[in-house]
Design a protein around this motif. Sequence first.
Motif, mmCIF file in Angstrom:
data_model
loop_
_atom_site.group_PDB
_atom_site.id
_atom_site.type_symbol
_atom_site.label_atom_id
_atom_site.label_comp_id
_atom_site.label_asym_id
_atom_site.label_seq_id
_atom_site.Cartn_x
_atom_site.Cartn_y
_atom_site.Cartn_z
ATOM 1 N N GLU A 175 2.715 12.229 -18.492
ATOM 2 C CA GLU A 175 2.865 13.308 -17.963
ATOM 3 C C GLU A 175 2.560 12.783 -16.477
ATOM 4 O O GLU A 175 1.546 12.173 -16.211
ATOM 5 C CB GLU A 175 1.860 14.404 -18.421
ATOM 6 N N MET A 176 3.160 13.411 -15.636
ATOM 7 C CA MET A 176 3.120 13.127 -13.894
ATOM 8 C C MET A 176 1.616 13.462 -13.508
ATOM 9 O O MET A 176 1.737 14.747 -13.451
ATOM 10 C CB MET A 176 4.064 13.558 -13.295
ATOM 11 N N LEU A 177 1.030 12.572 -12.930
ATOM 12 C CA LEU A 177 -0.341 12.872 -12.517
ATOM 13 C C LEU A 177 -0.370 13.038 -10.853
ATOM 14 O O LEU A 177 -0.853 14.146 -10.436
ATOM 15 C CB LEU A 177 -1.357 11.844 -12.652
ATOM 16 N N CYS A 178 0.212 12.119 -10.034
ATOM 17 C CA CYS A 178 0.637 12.238 -8.534
ATOM 18 C C CYS A 178 1.524 11.592 -8.260
ATOM 19 O O CYS A 178 2.320 11.007 -8.900
ATOM 20 C CB CYS A 178 -0.900 11.614 -8.192
ATOM 21 N N GLU A 179 1.931 11.766 -6.942
ATOM 22 C CA GLU A 179 3.185 11.192 -6.280
ATOM 23 C C GLU A 179 2.466 10.158 -5.277
ATOM 24 O O GLU A 179 1.713 10.917 -4.524
ATOM 25 C CB GLU A 179 4.044 12.200 -5.822
ATOM 26 N N LEU A 180 3.085 8.913 -5.032
ATOM 27 C CA LEU A 180 2.760 8.379 -4.026
ATOM 28 C C LEU A 180 3.759 7.897 -3.106
ATOM 29 O O LEU A 180 4.890 8.107 -3.394
ATOM 30 C CB LEU A 180 2.235 7.073 -4.428
ATOM 31 N N GLU A 181 3.631 7.876 -1.857
ATOM 32 C CA GLU A 181 4.571 7.709 -0.809
ATOM 33 C C GLU A 181 4.396 6.312 -0.114
ATOM 34 O O GLU A 181 3.381 6.149 0.405
ATOM 35 C CB GLU A 181 4.663 8.728 0.428
ATOM 36 N N GLU B 269 0.902 -1.064 -0.106
ATOM 37 C CA GLU B 269 -0.209 0.036 0.112
ATOM 38 C C GLU B 269 0.892 1.229 -0.319
ATOM 39 O O GLU B 269 2.074 0.972 0.356
ATOM 40 C CB GLU B 269 -0.968 0.179 1.233
ATOM 41 N N ALA B 270 0.180 2.431 -0.394
ATOM 42 C CA ALA B 270 1.137 3.583 -0.273
ATOM 43 C C ALA B 270 0.039 4.878 0.145
ATOM 44 O O ALA B 270 -1.053 4.516 -0.215
ATOM 45 C CB ALA B 270 1.546 3.979 -1.834
ATOM 46 N N THR B 271 0.551 5.828 0.264
ATOM 47 C CA THR B 271 -0.355 7.120 0.909
ATOM 48 C C THR B 271 -0.171 8.200 -0.683
ATOM 49 O O THR B 271 1.158 8.283 -1.124
ATOM 50 C CB THR B 271 0.203 7.772 1.872
ATOM 51 N N VAL B 272 -1.007 8.863 -0.951
ATOM 52 C CA VAL B 272 -1.243 9.695 -1.996
ATOM 53 C C VAL B 272 -0.615 11.034 -1.459
ATOM 54 O O VAL B 272 -1.231 11.429 -0.549
ATOM 55 C CB VAL B 272 -2.411 9.862 -2.538
ATOM 56 N N SER B 273 0.634 11.407 -1.738
ATOM 57 C CA SER B 273 1.015 12.605 -1.137
ATOM 58 C C SER B 273 0.734 13.872 -1.943
ATOM 59 O O SER B 273 0.597 14.875 -1.339
ATOM 60 C CB SER B 273 2.663 12.474 -1.229
ATOM 61 N N SER B 274 0.738 13.876 -3.300
ATOM 62 C CA SER B 274 0.372 14.953 -3.969
ATOM 63 C C SER B 274 -0.286 14.862 -5.236
ATOM 64 O O SER B 274 0.227 13.670 -5.990
ATOM 65 C CB SER B 274 1.718 15.848 -4.592
ATOM 66 N N TRP B 275 -1.197 15.606 -5.581
ATOM 67 C CA TRP B 275 -1.795 15.678 -7.031
ATOM 68 C C TRP B 275 -1.408 16.734 -7.950
ATOM 69 O O TRP B 275 -1.288 17.901 -7.257
ATOM 70 C CB TRP B 275 -3.253 15.565 -7.000
ATOM 71 N N PHE B 276 -0.713 16.477 -9.198
ATOM 72 C CA PHE B 276 -0.080 17.479 -9.799
ATOM 73 C C PHE B 276 -1.148 18.027 -10.714
ATOM 74 O O PHE B 276 -0.741 19.478 -11.280
ATOM 75 C CB PHE B 276 1.092 17.135 -10.508
ATOM 76 N N LYS B 277 -2.219 17.217 -10.833
ATOM 77 C CA LYS B 277 -3.316 17.911 -11.699
ATOM 78 C C LYS B 277 -4.828 17.887 -11.146
ATOM 79 O O LYS B 277 -4.773 17.094 -10.111
ATOM 80 C CB LYS B 277 -3.393 16.932 -12.870
ATOM 81 N N ALA C 41 -8.149 11.042 -2.757
ATOM 82 C CA ALA C 41 -7.630 12.354 -2.369
ATOM 83 C C ALA C 41 -6.289 12.136 -1.705
ATOM 84 O O ALA C 41 -5.842 11.159 -1.134
ATOM 85 C CB ALA C 41 -8.605 12.972 -1.361
ATOM 86 N N GLU C 42 -5.423 13.392 -1.738
ATOM 87 C CA GLU C 42 -4.207 13.721 -0.867
ATOM 88 C C GLU C 42 -4.427 13.070 0.381
ATOM 89 O O GLU C 42 -5.422 13.559 1.167
ATOM 90 C CB GLU C 42 -3.605 15.021 -1.315
ATOM 91 N N GLY C 43 -3.480 12.222 1.045
ATOM 92 C CA GLY C 43 -3.450 11.817 2.217
ATOM 93 C C GLY C 43 -3.932 10.596 2.657
ATOM 94 O O GLY C 43 -3.967 9.886 3.778
ATOM 95 N N ALA C 44 -4.634 10.055 1.498
ATOM 96 C CA ALA C 44 -5.550 8.701 1.614
ATOM 97 C C ALA C 44 -4.671 7.722 1.334
ATOM 98 O O ALA C 44 -3.461 7.767 0.572
ATOM 99 C CB ALA C 44 -6.733 8.662 0.834
ATOM 100 N N THR C 45 -4.948 6.433 1.625
ATOM 101 C CA THR C 45 -4.110 5.352 1.586
ATOM 102 C C THR C 45 -4.803 4.476 0.349
ATOM 103 O O THR C 45 -5.881 4.245 0.620
ATOM 104 C CB THR C 45 -3.976 4.225 2.829
ATOM 105 N N VAL C 46 -3.905 3.705 -0.456
ATOM 106 C CA VAL C 46 -4.345 3.006 -1.685
ATOM 107 C C VAL C 46 -3.517 1.809 -1.605
ATOM 108 O O VAL C 46 -2.344 1.836 -1.512
ATOM 109 C CB VAL C 46 -4.291 3.755 -2.859
ATOM 110 N N GLU C 47 -4.267 0.761 -1.838
ATOM 111 C CA GLU C 47 -3.499 -0.587 -1.983
ATOM 112 C C GLU C 47 -2.913 -0.792 -3.585
ATOM 113 O O GLU C 47 -3.291 -0.030 -4.402
ATOM 114 C CB GLU C 47 -4.788 -1.639 -2.240
ATOM 115 N N ALA C 48 -2.154 -1.706 -3.459
ATOM 116 C CA ALA C 48 -1.104 -1.954 -4.688
ATOM 117 C C ALA C 48 -2.408 -2.358 -5.762
ATOM 118 O O ALA C 48 -3.047 -3.278 -5.244
ATOM 119 C CB ALA C 48 -0.136 -2.818 -4.357
ATOM 120 N N GLY C 49 -2.231 -1.832 -6.922
ATOM 121 C CA GLY C 49 -3.146 -2.174 -7.898
ATOM 122 C C GLY C 49 -4.564 -1.367 -7.880
ATOM 123 O O GLY C 49 -5.476 -1.880 -8.583
ATOM 124 N N GLY C 50 -4.633 -0.813 -6.810
ATOM 125 C CA GLY C 50 -5.767 0.053 -6.690
ATOM 126 C C GLY C 50 -5.925 1.142 -7.930
ATOM 127 O O GLY C 50 -5.157 1.534 -8.449
#
Length: 502
Positions: A138-144, A120-128, A166-175
């Motif tokens: 083109e880069m859409l977002c960054e995961l941590e 899993e990862a956390t969405v740190s930033s959306w660039f769009k 959304a930013e700050g939310a956790t997402v599973e691998a393959g989500g």
Amino acid sequence: MSTEVRVPTLGESVTEATVATWFKKPGDAVAVDEMLCELETDKVTVEVPSPVAGTLGEIVAAEGETVGVDALLATVSAGGEAAAAPAKPAADAKPAAAPAASGGDAIDVMVPSLGESVTEATVSSWFKKPGDTVAQDEMLCELETDKVSVEVPSPSAGVLSEILVAEGATVEAGGKLAVLSASGAAPAAQPAAEAPASAPASGKDVEDAPSAKKLMAEKGLSSDQVQGSGRDGRVMKEDVMKAVTAASAAPAPAPAPAQTPRAPVSATDAGREERVRMTRLRQTIARRLKDAQNAAAMLTTYNEVDMTGIMELRNEYKTLFEKKHGTKLGFMSFFVKACCHALLEVPDVNAEIDGQDVVYKNYYHIGVAVGTPAGLVVPVVRDADQMSFAEIEKKIAELGKRGRDGKLSMAEMQGGTFTISNGGVYGSLMSSPILNPPQSGILGMHKIQERPMVIGGKIEIRPMMYLALSYDHRIVDGKGAVTFLVRVKEALEDPRRLLMDL
């Protein structure tokens, strides 16, 4: 309209994969996100879903072929025959609506492969933001993740229709992270796509990943024994591995003591506090450091080194060194070389404990701790004993920059056999470094400070540095630890010893 199926992002250090299995053949009807094929890299297995509902057209990369990132795998014809696809349970309501709404041009933005042990990862930033036009790659977002930051590129040119995580939310691998509209307009049927989210509550109508089915059959598990982390509760290969690991660890260790509760805080003070959630990297650092203290019999021995010889040598040759090699001559290359020299003589410090075995490593991968805005990371200089001073300096500079930029891959931070930590750059005069498990030794460097020393019966001012070696006393005896530190001291005080292999 045909949609291309391309090799997804495989990880920052992985550039190619082998097509292991095709689950569909040309002419087969496919639904959105239905698995088309499975790719194998040297680290992980990656499943490639269908970007649209339709009919599988030409397979470009056959089983057994090696393909690079973004290489064309196959084509899918959207619409038309897709409407005649076999009836699926309610979970497939979304793909059925796509052809009627926009010709099947909605493209899902999925979480890329995060590494074999990362789920899993956390969405740190959306660039769009929704409505923005994006180009392919083109880069859409960054995961941590626990270890690294992962940038997610756009799989196609178009318009970002919807952000699902959304930013700050956790997402599973393959989500699924977002939805793109390849035609430049948000799909009219998008609201209906939310209906399947509540469908799984009435029963599991989602087909599990083929690789997960295969692994469950091998391990004798049924799907109701595995908690699915994929979309709509879909069981993925990683979920099966988790279930197998949990089953093998049946005799669970004693639960960790409960965290000490916070002391009462007055209402006045509470209003002046700020609560910030720890990043995933910081949580991992905290857990690993505590694990090291709990698992190892950690002890630290100290010495000091006169840096006069290195400083004179560096001042004499630094201009020529930089002119020839294109990099500055620092102190770290001397310390890395000195540690490799000492590890050859005291192999216990370069070993690790694995159960009831001691694993002696006849290679020298030196981890160099790097402070970053997100926390401490330890990239690895591999086979440092075979590298020149210039090669070591260049590698450390490159890894340090990538670490500060959050661009290090998992592979670059794994496999170290010994670690060097330089607290001196922050002004630390003395400290006891904590082991980087499963390693058995870590060297702490400190601030260079002029002190009066007795040299040949006379008091002289010398640039001195305290050295600290923390080691696992279960495998390294006191004699070996002291010998190691003395050999490092001797090599640093007389750098010619490194050249003469003395």
